[in-house]
Design a protein around this motif. Structure first.
Motif, PDB file in Angstrom:
ATOM      1  N   ARG A 197      -1.733   0.735  -3.405  1.00  0.00           N
ATOM      2  CA  ARG A 197      -3.024   0.345  -3.969  1.00  0.00           C
ATOM      3  C   ARG A 197      -2.924   0.041  -5.458  1.00  0.00           C
ATOM      4  N   VAL A 198      -1.768   0.346  -6.086  1.00  0.00           N
ATOM      5  CA  VAL A 198      -1.593   0.201  -7.530  1.00  0.00           C
ATOM      6  C   VAL A 198      -1.240  -1.242  -7.873  1.00  0.00           C
ATOM      7  N   GLN A 199      -1.961  -1.802  -8.832  1.00  0.00           N
ATOM      8  CA  GLN A 199      -1.679  -3.160  -9.285  1.00  0.00           C
ATOM      9  C   GLN A 199      -0.536  -3.119 -10.298  1.00  0.00           C
ATOM     10  N   PRO A 235       8.589  -4.176  -4.863  1.00  0.00           N
ATOM     11  CA  PRO A 235       8.587  -3.284  -3.685  1.00  0.00           C
ATOM     12  C   PRO A 235       8.842  -1.826  -4.048  1.00  0.00           C
ATOM     13  N   TRP A 236       9.666  -1.582  -5.070  1.00  0.00           N
ATOM     14  CA  TRP A 236       9.931  -0.194  -5.473  1.00  0.00           C
ATOM     15  C   TRP A 236       8.652   0.482  -5.953  1.00  0.00           C
ATOM     16  N   VAL A 237       7.852  -0.233  -6.738  1.00  0.00           N
ATOM     17  CA  VAL A 237       6.595   0.344  -7.217  1.00  0.00           C
ATOM     18  C   VAL A 237       5.660   0.617  -6.044  1.00  0.00           C
ATOM     19  N   ARG A 238       5.597  -0.320  -5.119  1.00  0.00           N
ATOM     20  CA  ARG A 238       4.728  -0.114  -3.949  1.00  0.00           C
ATOM     21  C   ARG A 238       5.159   1.122  -3.171  1.00  0.00           C
ATOM     22  N   ILE A 274      -0.223  -0.413 -13.239  1.00  0.00           N
ATOM     23  CA  ILE A 274       0.976  -0.226 -14.048  1.00  0.00           C
ATOM     24  C   ILE A 274       1.182  -1.504 -14.845  1.00  0.00           C
ATOM     25  N   GLY A 275       1.099  -1.389 -16.162  1.00  0.00           N
ATOM     26  CA  GLY A 275       1.368  -2.520 -17.028  1.00  0.00           C
ATOM     27  C   GLY A 275       2.850  -2.585 -17.344  1.00  0.00           C
ATOM     28  N   ARG A 330      -3.845  12.883 -15.586  1.00  0.00           N
ATOM     29  CA  ARG A 330      -4.724  11.961 -14.846  1.00  0.00           C
ATOM     30  C   ARG A 330      -4.825  10.601 -15.539  1.00  0.00           C
ATOM     31  N   VAL A 331      -3.667  10.033 -15.836  1.00  0.00           N
ATOM     32  CA  VAL A 331      -3.593   8.723 -16.464  1.00  0.00           C
ATOM     33  C   VAL A 331      -4.079   7.664 -15.479  1.00  0.00           C
ATOM     34  N   THR A 332      -4.876   6.720 -15.968  1.00  0.00           N
ATOM     35  CA  THR A 332      -5.382   5.656 -15.097  1.00  0.00           C
ATOM     36  C   THR A 332      -4.603   4.350 -15.245  1.00  0.00           C
ATOM     37  N   VAL A 333      -4.079   4.076 -16.444  1.00  0.00           N
ATOM     38  CA  VAL A 333      -3.234   2.900 -16.662  1.00  0.00           C
ATOM     39  C   VAL A 333      -1.932   3.375 -17.298  1.00  0.00           C
TER      40      VAL A 333
END
Length: 670
Positions: free
Chosen positions: A416-418, A407-410, A394-395, A362-365
């Motif tokens: 919803r992930v920044q 776009p791949w991350v999306r 995602i840093g 359950r990693v948040t960052v």
């Protein structure tokens, strides 16, 4: 000095991602802004205050995070000059105290992970007990305030415990990963004249156990000042203790004592650790940071920009010799749980293991590098088969993140992930630009300059420019700027590294564009800038375009001046599996560069190579490869111990020798 032309980044009119207004308003940075009379959603105004009123801003950070000083400070900023700014004079404190104070007794402080998917937790109480025990062991071994303790360790909880124990005593820490050869590690550690070495028996990488017992012994013999070596049983190998030149203590012995932890109250600018430059062209430079500067800078970066706090979990892939390891440890300052990871980021047997672990724990960052995200896309990895609903950001750092990755991350992680790209450096062990929970994201751009960072882009005349490429500079001091370089008593090397181009202004060595909508675009290192017909180009603009192509795994472009006055700009590509560099692919690459960058960016030649050499923190060796191609001897160009694959240096040296032979023939027959 000149700056590149024709490489400004055309920003899209609308952001790729915008924050949820409710979540943004409830973030820590919004709370911080409201507390000091600022609109919580007006980042630009908050940043302007943070760099125009340095004393007010950093005092506010001190108060917001409740810094507990044994002695209060007299002045926030007694001297503002660079170098030599003096922060929070009179204050005494300790980093370790702040790293442990917010941990919940029975909750996980550290989650230890590895590439096999194995894990275990270290609770807050267990971490405190281990730190106290190791601190007592170090004290008994003769470690005193100001002494140096060094680690030859993988990214496991052992390294975190050893660092915190060292810092609690007011001693100075330094660490490198065990993929460094003993001589490369000694090039760093011998400069420090350490008292104690802490070494592991080995590490895990890509399905293989790497036995580092002999390497640890060789390293110990290269450090004549050692009083003892602590032996960490990481892989279950048997230590031949008698082979070490000084006393040895097992990790079990060092951690089984019952001790009360006493953190030494040290001045704000007392040395905390020494981190090293890559050392690609000479002996690595030891960069010294202080307890207080790191404490404030990391609380700001992690607590405000990353919104980390109790209940959060940070998993950022790193090795112990990359400055991101220092930030990973500092997640503890916020009360968050930090995750260590030992192994390959994408082992052959399970290339999506990091995503699997992020879901399970359950990693948040989640933090990584551009090459990792690009590799995931090219290898067809689908993270969304795992439940990644806990990840909110995602840093990404280490190099410029191309727009094609967004776009791949999306698609594969979630809309919803920044995706928070950032840029900074070992030099300040922090970031210059990144994002915040309240800021939008433009694909291929860093959302904003970080709070407290007076960031500017300077043109050739030293004037700040917007929407034009310029040198990355910082015009006012940051608390985590180096105290000094190690073995640089008069500060000459430190000043030469950052302050010769613009006296009193930090020049970092990157080309950037500050856009009119407040974002930052990184174009690459200014010391490896391409110069074709008087037009200077950023290499990252070419790498970005070429590495989007599915046939190309990685690319490196070099611009080399030639003796007769010519200029040679070749592009080297590592191909994806199954791809062939034929005329069709060459034309595809040229067309991609023409349309994605400009006609000026098209290389003279395109060559397939077996690999691109990097520093051990993943940065491409652009300048050393350029020098090799210009015929400079390899032994004068690069320290092989600082390179991820030293065999590649010989490869490019042979290319350079052949190139120089051809030039000599051309000159003779002309």
């Amino acid at each position: 000095m000149t700056t590149p032309h024709g490489t400004s980044h055309p920003s899209p009119s609308t952001p790729f991602w915008t924050p949820d207004p409710v979540s943004a308003a409830d973030s820590r940075i919004a709370h911080f802004a409201r507390r000091h009379g600022h609109d919580p959603l007006d980042y630009a105004a908050l940043h302007a205050w943070s760099v125009t009123d340095l004393e007010g801003f950093w005092a506010a950070v001190w108060d917001y995070f409740g810094i507990e000083a044994d002695t209060p400070y007299d002045n926030v900023l007694a001297e503002e000059r660079m170098p030599g700014a003096r922060w929070f004079t009179g204050a005494t404190l300790n980093y370790t105290h702040h790293a442990l104070r917010r941990l919940r007794p029975d909750a996980a402080a550290i989650v230890a992970l590895d590439e096999k998917g194995a894990s275990y937790e270290v609770t807050g109480d267990e971490l405190r007990a281990q730190v106290a025990s190791v601190a007592g062991t170090l004290r008994d071994l003769g470690v005193r305030q100001g002494d140096r303790v060094v680690g030859y360790l993988p990214n496991t909880p052992h390294a975190v415990v050893a660092f915190l124990a060292t810092a609690s005593l007011g001693a100075i820490w330094s660490v490198c990963g065990q993929d460094y050869a003993p001589q490369a590690a000694a090039d760093r550690f011998a400069q420090l004249e350490p008292t104690v070495l802490i070494a592991a028996d080995g590490y895990l990488f890509n399905g293989t156990t790497h036995d580092r017992r002999e390497a640890s012994q060789e390293l110990a013999r290269a450090l004549p000042t050692l009083k003892a070596t602590l032996l960490v049983d990481r892989m279950g190998l048997s230590w031949p203790a008698s082979a070490f030149p000084a006393a040895t203590v097992t990790w079990q012995e060092a951690t089984e004592r019952t001790e009360q932890l006493h953190c030494a109250a040290v001045p704000f600018d007392h040395p905390l650790w020494v981190v090293f430059s890559s050392g690609t062209t000479g002996l690595p430079k030891g960069i010294v940071h202080g307890h207080g500067g790191v404490l404030l800078e990391h609380l700001k970066t992690l607590g405000l920009h990353s919104d980390l706090g109790p209940g959060d979990r940070l998993l950022w892939y790193t090795t112990t010799h990359w400055m991101m390891w220092n930030l990973v440890v500092s997640a503890l300052l916020t009360g968050a749980t930090t995750c260590t990871y030992d192994g390959s980021p994408a082992p052959h047997a399970r290339p999506d293991v990091l995503w699997e672990l992020a879901a399970r724990h359950r990693v948040t960052v989640f933090g990584t590098s551009p090459q990792y995200l690009l590799g995931m896309a090219k290898f067809g990895v689908t993270p969304s088969v795992h439940d990644l609903s806990s990840i909110r950001a995602i840093g990404c750092t280490g190099s410029a993140l191309p727009a094609s990755a967004y776009p791949w991350v999306r698609e594969h992680v979630g809309d919803r992930v920044q995706l928070a790209s950032s840029s900074g450096g070992t030099d300040v062990v922090s970031g210059f630009a990144g994002s915040a929970p309240s800021t939008p994201v433009w694909a291929g751009e860093l959302s904003v300059p970080n709070l407290g960072v007076a960031l500017a882009a300077y043109d050739a005349d030293g004037n700040p420019v917007v929407d034009e490429v310029g040198e990355l500079v910082v015009t006012r001091p940051m608390p985590s700027m180096p105290l000094r370089f190690w073995n640089d008593p008069d500060g000459t090397r430190y000043r030469d590294a950052y302050f010769t181009a613009y006296p009193g202004v930090w020049r970092h060595g990157d080309w950037i564009t500050l856009t009119s909508h407040g974002s930052v675009v990184v174009h690459g290192r200014s010391d490896s800038t391409l110069n074709r017909n008087g037009v200077r180009l950023g290499s990252a603009d070419i790498h970005d375009v070429v590495e989007r192509l599915p046939q190309v795994a990685e690319a490196l472009v070099i611009g080399a001046e030639e003796p007769e006055g010519g200029y040679w700009m070749p592009l080297f590509v590592v191909l994806a599996e199954g791809a062939t560099l034929d005329d069709t692919l060459r034309e595809t690459i040229r067309w991609a560069i023409r349309t994605g960058a400009s006609p000026r960016h098209i290389p003279d030649e395109i060559h397939q190579v077996p690999g691109i050499p990097h520093t051990r923190t993943g940065k491409k060796l652009e300048v050393p490869v350029k020098r090799l191609l210009q015929g400079d001897p390899a032994e004068q160009v690069v320290n092989p111990g600082a390179v991820d694959n030293p065999e590649l240096i010989a490869f490019y040296a042979r290319l350079g020798a052949e190139r120089q032979r051809q030039l000599a023939i051309r000159t003779t027959t002309a």
